[in-house]
Design a protein around this motif. Structure first.
Motif, PDB file in Angstrom:
ATOM      1  N   GLY A 190      -1.565  43.271 -33.058  1.00  0.00           N
ATOM      2  CA  GLY A 190      -1.137  44.664 -32.988  1.00  0.00           C
ATOM      3  C   GLY A 190      -0.941  45.142 -31.565  1.00  0.00           C
ATOM      4  N   PRO A 191      -2.005  45.198 -30.762  1.00  0.00           N
ATOM      5  CA  PRO A 191      -1.847  45.684 -29.394  1.00  0.00           C
ATOM      6  C   PRO A 191      -0.980  44.809 -28.514  1.00  0.00           C
ATOM      7  CG  PRO A 191      -4.128  45.103 -29.846  1.00  0.00           C
ATOM      8  CD  PRO A 191      -3.411  45.057 -31.136  1.00  0.00           C
ATOM      9  N   THR A 192      -0.825  43.524 -28.851  1.00  0.00           N
ATOM     10  CA  THR A 192      -0.016  42.691 -27.970  1.00  0.00           C
ATOM     11  C   THR A 192       1.404  42.514 -28.473  1.00  0.00           C
ATOM     12  OG1 THR A 192      -0.848  40.762 -29.105  1.00  0.00           O
ATOM     13  CG2 THR A 192      -1.932  41.357 -27.067  1.00  0.00           C
ATOM     14  N   GLY A 193       1.707  43.034 -29.650  1.00  0.00           N
ATOM     15  CA  GLY A 193       3.087  42.961 -30.122  1.00  0.00           C
ATOM     16  C   GLY A 193       3.417  41.730 -30.933  1.00  0.00           C
ATOM     17  N   MET A 194       2.418  40.868 -31.217  1.00  0.00           N
ATOM     18  CA  MET A 194       2.695  39.681 -32.024  1.00  0.00           C
ATOM     19  C   MET A 194       2.341  40.010 -33.478  1.00  0.00           C
ATOM     20  SD  MET A 194       1.757  35.807 -31.127  1.00  0.00           S
ATOM     21  CE  MET A 194       0.018  35.987 -31.263  1.00  0.00           C
ATOM     22  N   TYR A 195       3.214  40.788 -34.102  1.00  0.00           N
ATOM     23  CA  TYR A 195       2.856  41.355 -35.400  1.00  0.00           C
ATOM     24  C   TYR A 195       2.681  40.294 -36.472  1.00  0.00           C
ATOM     25  CZ  TYR A 195       4.287  45.446 -32.870  1.00  0.00           C
ATOM     26  OH  TYR A 195       4.392  46.406 -31.916  1.00  0.00           O
ATOM     27  N   THR A 196       3.366  39.168 -36.315  1.00  0.00           N
ATOM     28  CA  THR A 196       3.298  38.156 -37.359  1.00  0.00           C
ATOM     29  C   THR A 196       1.871  37.680 -37.589  1.00  0.00           C
ATOM     30  OG1 THR A 196       5.510  37.493 -36.771  1.00  0.00           O
ATOM     31  CG2 THR A 196       4.257  35.960 -38.076  1.00  0.00           C
TER      32      THR A 196
ATOM     33  N   MET B 100      -0.802  39.293 -37.295  1.00  0.00           N
ATOM     34  CA  MET B 100      -1.526  40.311 -38.050  1.00  0.00           C
ATOM     35  C   MET B 100      -1.170  40.222 -39.527  1.00  0.00           C
ATOM     36  SD  MET B 100      -1.484  44.248 -36.996  1.00  0.00           S
ATOM     37  CE  MET B 100       0.103  44.591 -37.708  1.00  0.00           C
TER      38      MET B 100
ATOM     39  N   PHE C  25      -1.524  29.167 -33.167  1.00  0.00           N
ATOM     40  CA  PHE C  25      -0.510  30.209 -33.112  1.00  0.00           C
ATOM     41  C   PHE C  25      -0.897  31.314 -32.135  1.00  0.00           C
ATOM     42  CE2 PHE C  25       1.569  33.992 -35.079  1.00  0.00           C
ATOM     43  CZ  PHE C  25       2.851  33.619 -34.768  1.00  0.00           C
TER      44      PHE C  25
ATOM     45  N   ASN D 265      -0.879  30.538 -27.260  1.00  0.00           N
ATOM     46  CA  ASN D 265       0.339  31.190 -26.813  1.00  0.00           C
ATOM     47  C   ASN D 265       0.222  31.552 -25.338  1.00  0.00           C
ATOM     48  OD1 ASN D 265       2.371  33.174 -26.327  1.00  0.00           O
ATOM     49  ND2 ASN D 265       2.574  33.379 -28.530  1.00  0.00           N
TER      50      ASN D 265
ATOM     51  N   ILE E 228       2.056  33.408 -23.408  1.00  0.00           N
ATOM     52  CA  ILE E 228       2.242  34.815 -23.047  1.00  0.00           C
ATOM     53  C   ILE E 228       0.970  35.592 -23.355  1.00  0.00           C
ATOM     54  CG2 ILE E 228       3.606  36.881 -23.483  1.00  0.00           C
ATOM     55  CD1 ILE E 228       5.933  35.115 -24.158  1.00  0.00           C
ATOM     56  N   LEU E 229       0.343  35.238 -24.466  1.00  0.00           N
ATOM     57  CA  LEU E 229      -0.903  35.913 -24.819  1.00  0.00           C
ATOM     58  C   LEU E 229      -1.974  35.649 -23.770  1.00  0.00           C
ATOM     59  CD1 LEU E 229      -1.231  37.600 -27.393  1.00  0.00           C
ATOM     60  CD2 LEU E 229      -2.839  35.896 -28.145  1.00  0.00           C
TER      61      LEU E 229
ATOM     62  N   THR F 130      -1.465  35.391 -20.612  1.00  0.00           N
ATOM     63  CA  THR F 130      -1.250  36.307 -19.486  1.00  0.00           C
ATOM     64  C   THR F 130      -1.659  37.719 -19.852  1.00  0.00           C
ATOM     65  OG1 THR F 130       1.001  36.852 -20.108  1.00  0.00           O
ATOM     66  CG2 THR F 130       0.719  34.935 -18.723  1.00  0.00           C
ATOM     67  N   ARG F 131      -1.587  38.052 -21.149  1.00  0.00           N
ATOM     68  CA  ARG F 131      -1.975  39.398 -21.545  1.00  0.00           C
ATOM     69  C   ARG F 131      -3.491  39.578 -21.628  1.00  0.00           C
ATOM     70  NH1 ARG F 131       1.139  43.240 -23.599  1.00  0.00           N
ATOM     71  NH2 ARG F 131      -0.498  44.494 -22.714  1.00  0.00           N
TER      72      ARG F 131
ATOM     73  N   ILE G 205      -8.521  40.424 -18.563  1.00  0.00           N
ATOM     74  CA  ILE G 205      -8.446  41.821 -18.971  1.00  0.00           C
ATOM     75  C   ILE G 205      -9.788  42.226 -19.578  1.00  0.00           C
ATOM     76  CG2 ILE G 205      -7.264  43.446 -20.498  1.00  0.00           C
ATOM     77  CD1 ILE G 205      -5.562  42.292 -18.222  1.00  0.00           C
TER      78      ILE G 205
ATOM     79  N   GLN H 140       7.127  36.462 -41.752  1.00  0.00           N
ATOM     80  CA  GLN H 140       5.782  36.998 -41.999  1.00  0.00           C
ATOM     81  C   GLN H 140       5.335  36.781 -43.433  1.00  0.00           C
ATOM     82  OE1 GLN H 140       6.530  40.954 -40.666  1.00  0.00           O
ATOM     83  NE2 GLN H 140       6.143  40.471 -38.534  1.00  0.00           N
TER      84      GLN H 140
ATOM     85  N   ALA I  58       1.995  50.199 -29.683  1.00  0.00           N
ATOM     86  CA  ALA I  58       0.548  50.245 -29.546  1.00  0.00           C
ATOM     87  C   ALA I  58       0.125  50.754 -28.180  1.00  0.00           C
ATOM     88  CB  ALA I  58      -0.046  48.865 -29.789  1.00  0.00           C
TER      89      ALA I  58
ATOM     90  N   ARG J 155       4.206  40.555 -26.476  1.00  0.00           N
ATOM     91  CA  ARG J 155       5.034  41.126 -25.421  1.00  0.00           C
ATOM     92  C   ARG J 155       4.409  40.947 -24.043  1.00  0.00           C
ATOM     93  NH1 ARG J 155       2.351  45.920 -27.063  1.00  0.00           N
ATOM     94  NH2 ARG J 155       3.641  46.202 -28.865  1.00  0.00           N
TER      95      ARG J 155
END
Lengths: 186, 186, 367, 293
Positions: free
Chosen positions: C116-122, C124, C185, C189, C191-192, C194-195, C199, D33, D198, D264
């Motif tokens: 959710g917060p990172t934009g990888m909705y799949t 979720m 998955f 990842n 990119i995840l 780096t996010r 943090i 999904q 978000a 993202r």
């Protein structure tokens, strides 16, 4: 678990509590839980002593309203990550003018627990300047709600109108259960 | 207020009938979890039940939302935000009351912090019974709401305009003040 | 550029539950943050004083919405401690199964929920659908998906339904095959990484100082788990490990979740094997039916929830109703003190990740 | 008369197929999904529904910004060749399109900042920052392409490709860079930071209600149409009308599939990414073109 030098035995702590602090009584709840009742002026030294001995985790700070005895009981629950022993440290303050001292300097999180207790019981904590700011309730204008003399049902009836039913379902349920005698219509 | 002439609340022009067809097939719900019923929303939105089949999806801001789900009990603190949010939503807007708590307070009938009857403060088009409503019940409710919109029966937003003063008066009675005052709003 | 006031929640897609953080932002950095709890306050502690001991079983699961069973377990165990009642062995094993299943469900939810917060909705979508399989077990066990009210003072409500054990085994096999897939998955990842890496960093000292427990603490390298340190039920009779990480950042916390699921699966397997047959509940206190009296006393019981130490202080004055019940929400320290003192310095982009990975759960703070 | 018909043709194509393909894209995401997904015509209903709602304006800057955004994008769209179907033959110059395109983007930025909502301002700032990121490698690659063909007329490049084969095979590195930049232009993950729900509550759109939302959705569809069309024209050889749509759909679904499985980037990470890997590749492409390989 973590080996620490101040992790002395339980018996030792209990006996030194009685020796060092006058008027402190201990009570066994179960092998890993003890209740310590302290006079108000000894509470903070006792807490500091216990923190040094490894009981460094403040689980919760809360309050109990003993209305018959006109006392508030403040409860500090300390936990030792090394031995797994819980101490329930409690002290009594006067109900008419409830003032106690903050433990913010020992456990920073206590600031919020104290705000919580002030909001729900009206106990003031000296030294905690944020203590009287509202935290959970908003625009509250009645008795602190967790006091025993506060009646939530009455408050709810006064402020939040309920739906009016044609049928008294609760009364009928009581008849069905046999608590009261009566007739059910329909 | 009530002397608005003879315009009936459920009269619609042809254009509005077409518009209602569209509205019933694309309902965006506001992403605001006001209570515990919201815990069943992710299961109904995600892969197993998939609400998006019906064109229903979450929307981030009230400006774009059509449906406001009041998911369960409402504390007065939330009610202030709910009223604010509801008034921010563009017409036509629909409200679904989720679970028993919105109908008559449910298990929290005697709580000092939660309201008992949602339609006293904002108009509600549909209630879902249960605590908490299962995803199947949520689907049932959405299908029913779609039907109501198509038939022009979901008129809560019109009622709110018609009886605005009544609603405001009720809101003030329970909340004291609808506008929020705190540190941040100065 | 001056300070800008920003609301984060309660109506914000990045916010889990009804909670608000008021932020003062300079550029992209949060310079001051104030938690704003209370939107979910229902006054549980007061309501519980007004209801019978058994009536409260229906009330308490609602304190923590995503993981309700810990409430029932804490409450029941506290009463048993006051009344000094031994619960039948089978009931204790069943309780452990229920608690671990709840842990799996909640970890799946929050592990996939990082999408959710990172934009990888799949991630979720997949994880929440898999969580539903656990809820199906609960439904068969207790009749409800979310609030089970299955663990009651004195044991559990009724015995396991026939053939449920097979279904649980089946579910565990399924999850065991699925978890590595999720790990690939989500955790692999780039990119995840780096996010999440670096943090919301928190060190052991701060955790212990302010009372952060659970995964937040374990991600800093200390294996503190109440199931090990202060074993309740039969956690001392099963074998399991306490996974830890050393970085103390959001990634470390997220990566512990699948490992804990694997451990929970291990525990449930052992429970199912070791579980004897026999009665599953015992009468508590005096009085008849559901109207019981619990002797005078006070006890504190805590369990390890997915977010940390979750505890109940139950006080009885010997009456038909509890005299006082206080709840220690697991996310109380990080949700209030943590938001005020640890959140500043975070970028706006990372605020939802901070809140999500710290496990700030609004209902248990508000109560 | 013929020009008007052709312009109408382009606009209707963009409207109908743009929204249809978006619907198909939602369906594809849904299948990834593991769910069923909305019907293909869902986006039509969404747009039309928003037009029926009663919204609010936030002052004339906001109104003007929204109109300018939509108008700018529609103006751009009329110059974009759909394969060999061109509304204004001879005028479909790449630089005209790029120039007109900024009108729409600026209109959007102006309107959204005009709402006065801080989340919208953050979103717009992010969108413009991201633009800085992808425009640099994108323009370098396209310039090298134009240099190679000694023309900036897109139709001419399409025609050359029908003889010489698609540019994606002649300039694979350049096509890769352009596709990565396309992902950023479309605002799909991993370059979704400007609208990240978000984080900043859907950013620029935060205060858009009803009609404004509908117009912005249309504008977004048209923008996507322009961006993908240029990619298809320059790298996939355009083709006739139907070939063009098929290629369009392929590119679109490919972008959707990538976005469905990635998280993202933070905004500065996105810019950093664009200015490292794609920029380097873009320079390699320039070198190859200049060296005549």
């Amino acid at each position: 678990m973590m080996s620490s030098t101040n992790n002395i035995g339980l018996e030792e702590i209990l006996s030194s509590l009685n020796q060092l602090f006058e008027g402190v009584s201990t009570e066994k709840v179960d092998p890993r839980q003890y209740k310590i009742i302290t006079p108000p002026e000894k509470t903070i030294p006792v807490l500091e002593f216990l923190k040094e001995k490894g009981y460094s985790h403040l689980s919760i700070l809360t309050c109990i309203d003993w209305i018959a005895e006109k006392k508030f009981e403040l409860v500090y629950i300390l936990f030792n990550w090394g031995t797994g022993v819980t101490f329930v440290v409690s002290t009594y303050v006067n109900r008419d003018n409830p003032i106690f001292y903050t433990v913010k300097h020992i456990w920073p999180t206590a600031e919020y627990y104290e705000r919580d207790v002030h909001e729900f019981f009206g106990v003031k904590f000296e030294g905690n300047e944020n203590c009287e700011k509202p935290l959970i309730l908003e625009l509250w204008n009645d008795l602190p709600p967790l006091r025993k003399d506060f009646d939530p049902l009455e408050y709810s009836k006064k402020h939040y109108p309920d739906r009016e039913y044609q049928k008294d379902a609760i009364h009928e349920a009581r008849i069905i259960r046999g608590d009261v005698r009566g007739e059910i219509d329909g | 207020m009530s002397n608005r002439g003879n315009v009936k609340i459920d009269e619609r022009t042809v254009w509005e009938k077409i518009a209602d067809q569209l509205r019933s097939r694309s309902m965006w719900m506001l992403h605001y979890c006001t209570g515990c019923g919201a815990v069943e929303l992710p299961p109904s939105m995600t892969s197993r039940f998939d609400l998006e089949r019906f064109g229903i999806g979450p929307m981030a801001t009230p400006r774009q939302a059509d449906i406001f789900l009041i998911t369960g009990y409402l504390s007065v603190k939330t009610l202030r935000r709910v009223i604010y949010t509801y008034e921010k939503m563009p017409d036509p807007k629909y409200v679904i009351g989720f679970g028993s708590c919105t109908i008559n307070g449910g298990i929290y009938y005697d709580s000092y912090a939660t309201i008992n009857r949602l339609d006293y403060y904002i108009p509600v088009d549909l209630y879902i019974a249960g605590c908490m409503p299962r995803p199947e019940a949520i689907f049932e409710a959405f299908t029913k709401l779609m039907e109501m919109i198509r038939k022009g029966e979901a008129n809560g937003w019109k009622r709110y305009k018609e009886n605005y003063e009544w609603y405001k008066q009720n809101q003030l009675r329970s909340l004291g003040e609808v506008i929020i005052h705190d540190e941040f709003h100065e | 550029m001056g300070e800008v006031k920003l609301f984060f929640g309660p109506n914000h897609p990045g916010m889990h539950g009804n909670f608000s953080v008021h932020m003062y932002v300079e550029g992209d950095i949060v310079v001051k943050a104030r938690p704003m709890p209370g939107f979910l306050h229902r006054g549980f502690e007061k309501l519980m004083e007004r209801r019978l001991w058994y009536q409260n079983v229906a009330l308490i699961p609602r304190i923590c919405v995503p993981e309700p069973d810990i409430n029932e377990a804490c409450y029941a165990m506290a009463i048993e401690k006051i009344a000094r009642v031994e619960v039948p062995e089978r009931a204790q094993w069943i309780r452990m199964i229920v608690l671990e299943l709840a842990r799996i469900a909640n970890h799946l939810w929050s592990f996939g929920g990082i999408g959710g917060p990172t934009g990888m909705y799949t991630s979720m979508y997949w994880a929440v659908a898999d969580r539903d399989r656990v809820l199906d077990i609960f439904e068969e066990l207790s009749g409800a998906r979310i609030y089970h009210m299955y663990i009651v003072p004195g044991g559990v409500r009724k015995d396991l339904p026939p053939k449920l054990e097979d279904k649980i085994y089946h579910l565990l096999d399924y999850l065991e095959a699925k978890i590595p897939e999720y790990e690939t998955f989500i955790l692999k990842n780039r990119i995840l990484h780096t996010r999440l890496k670096g943090i919301a960093k928190i060190d052991t000292e701060t955790c212990l100082k302010i009372g952060v427990t659970g995964i937040g603490l374990r991600a800093t390298g200390v294996p503190y788990d109440i199931r090990k340190v202060d074993p309740y039920l039969f956690y001392d009779k099963v074998e399991f490990e306490v996974p830890t990480a050393t970085e103390g950042d959001a990634y470390a916390r997220i990566s512990l979740k699948p490992k804990e699921i694997i451990q929970s699966i291990r525990i449930i397997r052992q429970c199912l094997e070791k579980m004897p047959s026999g009665p599953v509940n015992v009468k508590i206190g005096e009085g008849s039916g559901l109207r019981i009296r619990v002797p005078r006393g006070m006890a504190y019981v805590h369990v390890e929830s997915t977010r940390g130490e979750y505890g109940y202080l139950v006080v009885s004055d010997g009456g038909e109703k509890p005299y006082r019940v206080a709840v220690r929400g697991a996310s109380y320290p990080q949700g209030l003190y943590g938001v005020e003192h640890l959140l500043p310095g975070t970028r706006i982009d990372d605020v939802p990740i901070w809140l999500d990975s710290m496990g700030v759960c609004a209902p248990e703070i508000d109560r | 008369m013929a020009v008007a018909a052709r312009v109408a043709g382009v606009l209707l194509t963009a409207f109908f197929f743009g929204l249809t393909f978006e619907g198909i894209g939602r369906k594809v995401t849904a299948r990834i999904q593991k769910r069923y997904g909305p019907p293909w015509y869902q986006n039509f209903i969404d747009v039309l529904k928003t037009l029926t709602k009663h919204g609010w304006t936030h002052g004339w800057i906001f109104d003007f910004g929204v109109v300018m955004a939509l108008g700018g994008v529609i103006a751009t769209l009329t110059f974009v060749p759909l394969g060999n179907f061109v509304a204004f033959p001879g005028l479909d110059n790449f630089f005209v399109i790029v120039y007109l395109f900024t009108v729409g983007a600026l209109g959007m930025a102006m309107g959204m900042v005009g709402t006065g909502n801080p989340w919208a301002s953050i979103g717009v700032a992010r969108a413009l920052t991201l633009m800085l990121g992808y425009e640099v490698p994108y323009l370098i690659v396209i310039t090298s392409l134009l240099y190679n063909f000694k023309t900036s007329n897109i139709s001419t490049i399409v025609e050359i490709q029908s003889v010489n084969g698609w540019n994606i095979f002649r300039f694979p590195i350049g096509a890769l860079v352009a596709f990565i930049c396309l992902q950023g232009m479309l605002g799909k993950e991993p370059f979704e930071a400007p609208i990240a729900p978000a984080e900043i509550a859907s950013g620029p759109m935060v205060e858009l209600s009803a009609k404004y939302m509908g117009l912005l959705m249309l504008m977004n569809t048209f923008m996507e149409f322009v961006e993908i069309s240029i990619f298809v024209d320059l790298f996939l050889g355009g083709g006739n009308y139907f070939e063009f749509l098929l290629k369009y759909l392929t590119v679109w679904i490919f972008a959707i599939m990538i976005s469905a499985v990635l998280p993202r980037f933070r905004i500065e990470q996105a810019v950093y990414f664009y200015w490292t890997v794609p920029l380097l590749l873009a320079f390699i492409q320039v070198f190859l073109v200049v060296a005549g390989m």
